[in-house]
Structures are given as structure tokens and as C-alpha cells.
Design an enzyme around this catalytic site. Structure first.
Site, short mmCIF file in Angstrom:
data_model
loop_
_atom_site.label_atom_id
_atom_site.label_comp_id
_atom_site.label_asym_id
_atom_site.label_seq_id
_atom_site.Cartn_x
_atom_site.Cartn_y
_atom_site.Cartn_z
N PHE A 344 0.83 -1.21 0.00
CA PHE A 344 0.00 0.00 0.00
C PHE A 344 0.87 1.26 0.00
O PHE A 344 1.87 1.32 0.72
CB PHE A 344 -0.88 0.05 1.26
CG PHE A 344 -1.93 -1.01 1.35
CD1 PHE A 344 -3.20 -0.80 0.83
CD2 PHE A 344 -1.66 -2.22 1.96
CE1 PHE A 344 -4.17 -1.78 0.93
CE2 PHE A 344 -2.63 -3.20 2.07
CZ PHE A 344 -3.89 -2.97 1.55
N ASP A 345 0.47 2.22 -0.81
CA ASP A 345 0.98 3.57 -0.61
C ASP A 345 0.32 4.10 0.67
O ASP A 345 -0.77 3.65 1.04
CB ASP A 345 0.58 4.43 -1.82
CG ASP A 345 0.89 5.90 -1.62
OD1 ASP A 345 1.95 6.20 -1.04
OD2 ASP A 345 0.06 6.73 -2.03
N LYS A 346 0.96 5.03 1.35
CA LYS A 346 0.37 5.55 2.60
C LYS A 346 -0.60 6.71 2.35
O LYS A 346 -1.80 6.60 2.59
CB LYS A 346 1.46 6.01 3.57
CG LYS A 346 0.87 6.58 4.89
CD LYS A 346 1.94 7.13 5.81
CE LYS A 346 2.40 8.51 5.39
NZ LYS A 346 1.41 9.58 5.67
N VAL A 546 -1.40 -1.03 -4.20
CA VAL A 546 -2.56 -0.13 -4.12
C VAL A 546 -2.07 1.29 -3.87
O VAL A 546 -1.34 1.54 -2.91
CB VAL A 546 -3.52 -0.56 -2.99
CG1 VAL A 546 -4.76 0.33 -2.98
CG2 VAL A 546 -3.92 -2.01 -3.13
#
Length: 655
Positions: A344-346, A546
Site C-alpha cells: 500500500f501507498d500511505k 494499491v
């Protein structure tokens, strides 16, 4: 059946869209009449044979057209095998069984196309979202015009409870917009006019609360919208185009079965031809050998195998589209169904993407309200996004207004700002700013800062008249649904959930702990994220990434399946991502992964059913233990079973 195109069907619809189904019914009707006349009416044989011939004409019409187009190209597929089998049955006088073959095959063919069209209609329904006309405002007057005539920067009026005609920005009015047709969101979203319409950034950079999409439905208030995208470029138009193209992107299973068919069909033809001459080796008549060969031909035809994967893929993609998720083809659908690791991107993915005030602490006995007023006045002078966020949150928390009593602001790169407040100097920034301004920072204050930093917060000190008076901490807070979403992902079989962020490792660890990630990697530059994705692929073979599809484009491109959130407003995300969640709701992720897994299971079930029937029927028919009628019933029955099995995906709901 087969997975050929629908050209033959679209150009020969004599009785409308259901012509193929009607022809199958007529085939069955004349088959039944011929059978009844043959069994119960004492008349010459040509009477019942004539009925069988008419049955042949109706049953073989569409498949003959499809086969005739491929034979000149030396492509011998399932349609060819069925015609050959029916012709052979007629040659040996088994008219009833040949007609039964064509009836069940054509009926199965019709049901196959019905199933595929049902899935396609779920997609094509998107095309009816946009209204046909719009209310164009010119010189204060309203004129109804076709949406194709709208130009960029036109002003259109959207009346209450009507569909929005174009992608654009709201210039006046506020309303709740039902975005379910595009994003799948069940709850209407509040939208309001933009404050500075003359200074518009690019469409992708405008705050979503000011943007509306074609095909969405206005609430109870009238709004005026400036057109920012032409009809053919609107989000809904591009969505329809992309979803309609997904059939060209074959899944791994589709490609495998296609290769299998390429070799399998010629082998079947050779085996059947050899069986025709079995009478030369064993003691039986030529007609008996030919009958067995035709029966084997029916049993060995891979009709169910050919339709097993495309029917499931299209049904899965159609179901996803209904929920506001664009899956670009069978490969993305199947790959997503095998994923056990997600990166995941933050910012904006697991978090809100906007820093929020978490603490405003006083030091040295300073009054809290006075501290709040000072922070608002000084931070309001800065153009830094963080300063604006702090000022807005403090104003909201303490119900105070900006009164313009600070001046002479000066930003110091990498340290903070200072300004005059009530004719005395005020500072807001880090320890370096305080030290360079000869302001003492005691150990107690440093300890408080470190506690906040370890919890992933960004911390600033506030000083006034050369004395520390407060601590401000802000944090990009996790999305409210992030923790429950990750828990749900774990329940459906996702084993590794890793956050990749450019923020400090402390920030990553703090958020990971709050929402239940298995790992967090901080201090990553874009190229570091690419390296991290490579390492995850080496470890886990396949991973999904994502993000927003823009800032993390290199890492997402490298992942097995890239998933973009909030793609309704992003051209780049729509173009580049393998899977696009049209809304920015992370809670849609478990649904699309569970749907992909269900699709993968149904594809496997269909392949086992189709191959299982062939494996059982072929030896039985070669040994002469069954007739054409039973072979046809089992063969076509398996085709109908796999189609109906695939159609279950259209009603899929996550457990």
C-alpha cells in the site's frame, strides 16, 4: 459452445435480437414433429425426414455461417465438428439423432450468447447513465441542447433530481450528489461551489467536493456547472470504452485453453477419420464404424471448455463494474484472485492524505486560548499546506476567527516561520529554529516531543517573546475504514500487507500498529519503492500494489496487479491501473479481491466439469457403449452447466 465473435449473430437477426433462440426452438419443434410422425403415424418415410431436414436447417443456420467464415482460413473449431457430426448422422440415416444434436447445440449456443449478452448488458447499462440533453446557460437564458454540442467552459444548469450531463466544476449552489452509477458509493456525497472559479487548476487537482461527473444524479438543489470535459472524454464515456475492451485482454487460462483447442480439434478430426475405417480391422459394418466415429466426434468436442473461462471472466468483470470497480481484462481478474501480498501507498490510500491537528499543548503556564489565537494568526500568514491545515483545525477546535493581528512573516527553509504578533516576535518551527533564535528548549519539552514523534506525529514548537509557550503536533490520520478493511482482507486470505511510504519510519510504524499492517517500510524515495516491490515479488511471486496511480506509477507498473483508488477523477489512474476503484473508498478492496477469487474458483470448476465430461464420454463412445443421443445430452448439458455456473458471479456478494 465456442468463444467466437458475435458477427454472424448481429448480421442475421431476421426475427430480432432473439433470432438465434427462436431458430433453436423451431429446430426442436420440427425435431419433435418428425419423431412423433415417425413413431405414431403410418406414412411414407419422406414425411418425417422432411421435418428432420427442416430441423437441420434451423439448427445449423448460425453455426454454418460461423464455420464457413473460418474454413477458408483453415480454422477448424467446434462449429465445424458439430456440422460434420450432424452431416455424418444424416448420411447413415440417423436423422433424429443428428437433429437432436443440432437442437441441443443451437439451444446451448443461444443460451451461451444470452449469458454473455447478459453480462455485457450489465456493462452497457453504463452507457445509459448520461442524459441525452443538457440545459445550457447563455446570456442568462437556458436552452436545451444535445450533450454532444456542449463545449469546454460552457455553463450548464442541473435541476434537482436530474442526471448531470458533463464532467465539470460547480460554480454556484450546493447539493448532495448520488455518485453510485460511477463510483459505487451508496451514500450521496455533499458537493459545493468553488470559491475562485477564475483560477482553476487542472481537473485532476480540483478538490473532489467541487467536481461532478456525467451520469451521476443531483440531489434536491439546483447547481450550475462549468463543463471541463467533452462528452467523449467524460469519466463515464472512458469507463464504458475501457470495460468494453476488456474481452481483448485474455486471461492466462483463456490463452491456455485457446492453445489447447488449436491442437486438440485437429487431433479429434484425425481420430474420428480413423474410426470411420474401424470396420477394416474389426468385424462390423461401415455404418456401425461411422456411427461410432460420429458419436466420438460429439463426445470429444470441447464446447464447454471453450466457453468455461470467457463466460466467468466477463461475468466477474460485469459484477465489478456494477460496484464501481473497473477490472481491465481476464489477466487482472485471475492474477488478483491469486494474490496473498498487498503493498500500500500511505498518503491518500491508508490515510486521509490531509494532515490533521492532533495536539495543541501549552508550556510554561501559557493560556491555551491565547496560544490558539497566536497559532491561527501566525500560521494564516504562511502559504505552506501544513500551516493552512493547522490554522483551519485550530479555528474549528476553539471556534475563533482570523483577525489579521500578525505581520512581517518570514519563512526559514527547513526550520519554520517567525512573525510579529501584538508587536512582539513569535516563532513556530523545529528545535533548530529555536536554537538559532536563542530560545532555550529544556529536557522536559524534548521528552514530550520525542513521545509524540514516536507515535508518528509531526511536532512543532511555539515560542513568543523568546520563551517556549506550546507544542503543536499534526498527523496524516488513518482512514476511518482502514483498520476494518485490513482485518477483512486478512479474513479472506491476504497474508502480507505492507505499507511503502516516504515518511519517517516512526510514522510508518505508528500507522501500521494502529490499523493492523504486517509491515511498514519508511524513508522510501520513488526508486526505493520500486526496489521494495521487486523484493516482494521475489519473495511472494505475485503482489498487488494499491495507490493513487500517479505518484507511485513506477512501483505500481512493476507489481503483478496495480490497483488505483479514486480513479473517477484521475485520467492517469484510469489509463495505467489494472484495477481501478472509481471511488476513493478503501473498503471496496476486499470485495474486488473476493470476487476475483470466486471467479478463479468458478473458472477451475468449469474446466474440471468440461474436461471431466470429455474424459468420461470419449472412452465410453469409442467402446460403443452409448449412442449419439446420450452423448449429445451429456455434452451439451455440461456446456449449459458451465454457463449457468459462470452467471452466478453476476449476483456475487462478499460473505
Amino acid at each position: 459452445m465456442n468463444n467466437t465473435t458475435d458477427n454472424a449473430h448481429s448480421h442475421h437477426q431476421i426475427l430480432g435480437k432473439k433470432t438465434e433462440l427462436y431458430f433453436a426452438i423451431f429446430c426442436g419443434l420440427f425435431l419433435l414433429l418428425g419423431f412423433l410422425i415417425e413413431k405414431f403415424v403410418h406414412t411414407t418415410s419422406w414425411v418425417h425426414v422432411t421435418h428432420y431436414i427442416i430441423s437441420y436447417v434451423f439448427g445449423g443456420f448460425f453455426i454454418s455461417i460461423e464455420a464457413s467464415k473460418k474454413i477458408p482460413r483453415r480454422e477448424f473449431d467446434i462449429d465445424f465438428l458439430m456440422i460434420a457430426a450432424a452431416a455424418g448422422a444424416a448420411y447413415i440415416g440417423s436423422w433424429a439423432e443428428g437433429a437432436l444434436l443440432l437442437f441441443l447445440f443451437s439451444l446451448g449456443h443461444a443460451l451461451e450468447h444470452y449469458a454473455m449478452n447478459k453480462a455485457k448488458k450489465s456493462i452497457e447499462a453504463l452507457g445509459h447513465l448520461s442524459p441525452k440533453t443538457a440545459l445550457l446557460k447563455t446570456n442568462g437564458k437556458l436552452k436545451e441542447v444535445p450533450i454532444e454540442e456542449l463545449k469546454l467552459n460552457d455553463i450548464i444548469v442541473i435541476k434537482p433530481n436530474t442526471k448531470i450531463a458533463a464532467d465539470g466544476v460547480i460554480l454556484s449552489g450546493s447539493s448532495s450528489i448520488n455518485q453510485a452509477p460511477i463510483t459505487g458509493e451508496s451514500i450521496p456525497v455533499d458537493k459545493t461551489f468553488i470559491a475562485h472559479p477564475d483560477e482553476l487548476p487542472s481537473f485532476n487537482d480540483i478538490d473532489k467536493k467541487h467536481i461532478v461527473f456525467a451520469g451521476t444524479i443531483n440531489g434536491d438543489s439546483s447547481i450550475e456547472v462549468k463543463v471541463l470535459k467533452l462528452t467523449e472524454d467524460s469519466t463515464v464515456s472512458r469507463l464504458i470504452k475501457m470495460v468494453s475492451e476488456v474481452e481483448t485482454q485474455k486471461s492466462p487460462t483463456q490463452r491456455l485453453t485457446k492453445k489447447f483447442e488449436k491442437w486438440y480439434v485437429p487431433i479429434v478430426v484425425i481420430v474420428v477419420l480413423l474410426l470411420c475405417f474401424a470396420y477394416l480391422v474389426i468385424d462390423e459394418s461401415f455404418s456401425t464404424s461411422l456411427y461410432r466415429a460420429i458419436t466420438v466426434l460429439v463426445a470429444a468436442s470441447p464446447c464447454a471448455l471453450a466457453i468455461s473461462t470467457p463466460s466467468a471472466v466477463l461475468s466477474g468483470i460485469a459484477r465489478a463494474a456494477q460496484k464501481g470497480v473497473l477490472i481491465k481484462g481476464g489477466k487482472a481478474l485471475e492474477d488478483l484472485g491469486e494474490i496473498t501480498t498487498i503493498a500500500f501507498d500511505k498518503t491518500g490510500t491508508l490515510t486521509e492524505g490531509k494532515p490533521k491537528l492532533t495536539n495543541l499543548l501549552t508550556l510554561n503556564g501559557f493560556d491555551e486560548l491565547e496560544l490558539a489565537k497566536l497559532v491561527v494568526e501566525v500560521e494564516s500568514l504562511s502559504n505552506h499546506p501544513l500551516a493552512k491545515a493547522i490554522a483551519n483545525d485550530v479555528k474549528a477546535k476553539f471556534t475563533i476567527e482570523h483577525q489579521n493581528i500578525a505581520s512581517d512573516v518570514n519563512a526559514i527553509q527547513g526550520k519554520g516561520i517567525h512573525a510579529k504578533y501584538k508587536n512582539s516576535m513569535a516563532w513556530i518551527g523545529n528545535i533548530k529554529l529555536m536554537e538559532s533564535s536563542d530560545i532555550n528548549v529544556d529536557k522536559s519539552t524534548i521528552s514530550k516531543m520525542e513521545n509524540l514523534l514516536q507515535n508518528g506525529q509531526t511536532v512543532m514548537l511555539v515560542a513568543y517573546q523568546k520563551q517556549l509557550i506550546g507544542i503543536i503536533s499534526v498527523m496524516d490520520l488513518p482512514r476511518t475504514m482502514a483498520a476494518s478493511t485490513l482485518k477483512h482482507l486478512k479474513e479472506i486470505g491476504i497474508k502480507h500487507m505492507i505499507m511503502l511510504t516516504g515518511d519517517h519510519q516512526n510514522v510508518g510504524d505508528a500507522i501500521a500498529k494502529q490499523i493492523g499492517l504486517t509491515e511498514a517500510k519508511g524513508n522510501l524515495l520513488p526508486e526505493d519503492k520500486v526496489t521494495a516491490v521487486k523484493e516482494l515479488i521475489l519473495r511472494d511471486n505475485k503482489i498487488a500494489m494499491v495507490g493513487d496511480g500517479v505518484n507511485d506509477a513506477p512501483a505500481m507498473a512493476l507489481s503483478t496487479v496495480s490497483v488505483a483508488m479514486g480513479a473517477a477523477g484521475s485520467d492517469v489512474a484510469l489509463e495505467t491501473a489494472d484495477v481501478a476503484l472509481m471511488s476513493d473508498k478503501i473498503e471496496n478492496l476486499p470485495f474486488v479481491i473476493a470476487l476475483s477469487r470466486k471467479s478463479k474458483r468458478i473458472i477451475k470448476q468449469n474446466i474440471w466439469i468440461s474436461l471431466g465430461v470429455v474424459v468420461v464420454l470419449v472412452p465410453v463412445t469409442m467402446l460403443g457403449l452409448t449412442n449419439i443421443g446420450l452423448a449429445v445430452a451429456f455434452h451439451e448439458g455440461s456446456t449449459i452447466v458451465v454457463v449457468l455456473n459462470a452467471l452466478r458471479l453476476l449476483g456475487y456478494k462478499i460473505e
